[in-house]
Design an enzyme around this catalytic site. Structure first.
Site, short mmCIF file in Angstrom:
data_model
loop_
_atom_site.label_atom_id
_atom_site.label_comp_id
_atom_site.label_asym_id
_atom_site.label_seq_id
_atom_site.Cartn_x
_atom_site.Cartn_y
_atom_site.Cartn_z
CB ALA A 24 -0.93 0.00 1.21
N GLY A 69 1.25 -5.83 1.46
CA GLY A 69 0.21 -6.29 0.55
C GLY A 69 0.75 -6.95 -0.69
CD GLU A 72 -1.58 -8.89 3.39
OE1 GLU A 72 -2.15 -9.24 4.43
OE2 GLU A 72 -1.67 -7.73 2.92
CD GLU A 92 1.66 -6.01 6.31
OE1 GLU A 92 1.09 -6.21 5.22
OE2 GLU A 92 2.59 -6.74 6.74
#
Length: 222
Positions: A24, A69, A72, A92
């Site tokens: 992000a 992300g 992910e 994170e």
């Protein structure tokens, strides 16, 4: 892609050299209020679920950074190939966050609970070789001058899948994915249901005929 019967394998790659997906945009996130952040993460989690639910095999070609992300996204794929120089991590916690797009669920299913906790708690980044040794990626390859070594290896892997019976591969993926979420007895029942759907296919008949006639099968996905 979900409804295109011509699609047999999906490979995820980046057009940005040295970066698979950096996660992000935290500058953008910093300008969001709490409600906007929650909506953003829900949409991101939904996207990863859609990728994971694609009926055909998916391969992530990690030729650079896959962070937050970005990792992910790779975890939502069925298979992962990384360049040895790639960097991966659920980072994170180093930003006061926790993985919110499936990382806390897919990483332990991939590498085991203890190792997943260590990686998430520390926010540690690992390279392609380390990722391979822990089972995070299926293959690791030395990076080439073009910077697309993982993509080339992912293509080679896709070409191994292409000759196989498409419906059987789809049912195999469904049986594995559904079976991993339940006890083994329920998983066996799921496998049985998937197998039953495959029995009447023309491809199964073709596979048997090709074996008897000692020739390569010609599967059509029906």
């Amino acid at each position: 892609l979900r409804f295109d019967e011509k699609v047999r394998v999906v490979v995820f790659k980046s057009e940005v050299k040295g970066v698979f997906c950096a996660g992000a945009d935290l500058k953008e996130r910093a300008e969001m209020d709490d409600a906007e952040v929650e909506r953003f993460v829900k949409r991101l989690r939904s996207l990863m679920d859609e990728i994971a639910a694609l009926p055909v095999p998916t391969i992530a070609a990690i030729d650079g950074y896959a962070l937050g992300g970005g990792l992910e996204l790779a975890l939502a794929c069925d298979l992962r190939v990384a360049a040895s120089s790639a960097k991966m991590g659920l980072i994170e916690t180093t930003r006061g966050l926790l993985p919110g797009a499936g990382g806390t669920q897919r990483l332990p299913r991939c590498v085991g609970i203890g190792l997943a906790k260590e990686l998430i708690f520390t926010g540690r980044q690992v390279d392609g070789q380390q990722a391979f040794s822990m089972g995070l990626v299926n293959h690791t390859v030395p990076q080439n001058n073009e910077g697309d070594a993982a993509y080339q290896r992912a293509l080679a892997l896709a070409k191994e899948i292409l000759p196989q019976a498409p419906f059987a591969v789809k049912m195999g993926k469904l049986a594995i994915n559904r079976g991993m979420e339940v006890d083994i007895a329920s998983g066996m029942a799921i496998e049985g249901m998937c197998y039953a759907q495959n029995i009447p296919t023309r491809d199964r008949q073709e596979g048997m005929a090709a074996f008897r006639e000692k020739r390569p099968p010609r599967f059509i996905g029906k």
